[in-house]
Enzyme design. Sequence first.
Site, PDB file in Angstrom:
ATOM      1  N   PRO A  14       0.845  -1.201   0.000  1.00 35.54           N
ATOM      2  CA  PRO A  14       0.000   0.000   0.000  1.00 35.54           C
ATOM      3  C   PRO A  14       0.876   1.245   0.000  1.00 35.54           C
ATOM      4  CG  PRO A  14       0.076  -0.981   2.190  1.00 35.54           C
ATOM      5  CD  PRO A  14       0.801  -1.926   1.276  1.00 35.54           C
ATOM      6  N   MET A  15       0.621   2.162  -0.930  1.00 33.78           N
ATOM      7  CA  MET A  15       1.395   3.405  -1.015  1.00 33.78           C
ATOM      8  C   MET A  15       0.468   4.564  -1.329  1.00 33.78           C
ATOM      9  SD  MET A  15       4.829   2.125  -3.054  1.00 33.78           S
ATOM     10  CE  MET A  15       3.947   0.998  -4.160  1.00 33.78           C
ATOM     11  N   GLN A  68      -6.226  -0.704   3.025  1.00 33.29           N
ATOM     12  CA  GLN A  68      -5.335  -0.391   4.137  1.00 33.29           C
ATOM     13  C   GLN A  68      -5.769   0.882   4.846  1.00 33.29           C
ATOM     14  OE1 GLN A  68      -1.544   1.291   4.660  1.00 33.29           O
ATOM     15  NE2 GLN A  68      -0.648  -0.616   5.394  1.00 33.29           N
ATOM     16  N   CYS A  98       3.659   3.183   9.628  1.00 31.92           N
ATOM     17  CA  CYS A  98       4.064   4.397   8.926  1.00 31.92           C
ATOM     18  C   CYS A  98       4.909   5.285   9.844  1.00 31.92           C
ATOM     19  CB  CYS A  98       2.840   5.170   8.444  1.00 31.92           C
ATOM     20  SG  CYS A  98       3.273   6.716   7.613  1.00 31.92           S
ATOM     21  N   ASN A 197       8.825  -7.439   4.066  1.00 27.57           N
ATOM     22  CA  ASN A 197       8.777  -6.221   3.256  1.00 27.57           C
ATOM     23  C   ASN A 197      10.024  -5.387   3.547  1.00 27.57           C
ATOM     24  OD1 ASN A 197       7.170  -3.075   3.584  1.00 27.57           O
ATOM     25  ND2 ASN A 197       7.609  -4.017   1.628  1.00 27.57           N
ATOM     26  N   GLY A 198      10.489  -4.695   2.522  1.00 31.42           N
ATOM     27  CA  GLY A 198      11.642  -3.820   2.699  1.00 31.42           C
ATOM     28  C   GLY A 198      12.774  -4.145   1.749  1.00 31.42           C
ATOM     29  N   GLY A 219       7.225  -2.668  -2.660  1.00 32.74           N
ATOM     30  CA  GLY A 219       6.694  -1.318  -2.587  1.00 32.74           C
ATOM     31  C   GLY A 219       7.283  -0.392  -3.628  1.00 32.74           C
TER      32      GLY A 219
END
Length: 317
Positions: A14-15, A68, A98, A197-198, A219
């Site tokens: 989600p962005m 999200q 976040c 993630n990352g 992402g």
Amino acid sequence: MWSEFAKPIVCLAPMDGITNTMYRQIVRQLNPAVVLFSEFTNVEGLIRSDFVRQRLDYSPVEHPFFMQLFGNNPESFAEVARMVEQRGILGIDINMGCPAKKVVASQHGSALMKDSDTACRIVEAVRSACSLEVSVKTRLGWSDSTGLIPFARKLESAGVSLLTIHGRTYQQAYKGQADWNPIYELKQHLAIPVIGNGDVQNYVDGMNKLKNLDGFMIGRKAIGNPWVFQNPETHHPPTLVETVTVAQEHYRLLRLTLPERIAIREFRKHLSEYIQGFYQAKEWRTRLVTTDSETHLFELMERLKEHSSVETLAKAG
């Protein structure tokens, strides 16, 4: 429900300002099995604003699709959960990671890692208000990963059915390199699926990072690159013509709901990434991102197709 997904579970992160319904449709066209997540959306905005509620709109082709949400009021989450369920969306993902200062200052996002009681009440409120799947996206911790396992166990007990962990702390924000080792350790202590993630560069990199996890999420590398989820052993990298054609379709989807001026502005977020990896790419990007005319934009993209019909963009790595 997550057991029904093929492993590994591959997700679009989600962005905010990126993963709107238009781009999700583009990603879905090229990747039938990728799990899609909406933009990062405030529950209070969904309750109060007709404009923000437009984020609940989606195309049926997007399934499987998760909304999200962020906030810190369990009652607001419950109200929005009912709204999301009525729209037929598959599930709710709660943001607890976040690191933006204005988000954390309002006790949202990463701030919930320091308030596990509120975090669990939010999960319980959503679970009680609807029958949807509830997942959480969070980080390793505030300053280190020492509290990750107990925090995750509390979320699991509260009813979370999947966790996505970004391999950085709040204090790191997006600096340094993501550390997946605490995520691998966490997986050994939970019964629910765990997604890493990352810094995932592409499908191959995600598979290399996977180890004992149930899936990975991409992402920033997915911006303007819907091919990033594809296995290069089964999919060829897109040609320049294929890339520009998909970019044109993306813009057309934006124009279905947005006026020209805004559609061009939104498209620029992806355009530089679409147009890279081939001869004179920098020169073409400059031309494309500086035009304010839709007609000129499409003229340039058609000329770009003619620029080389055989060069291949290494989109999938």
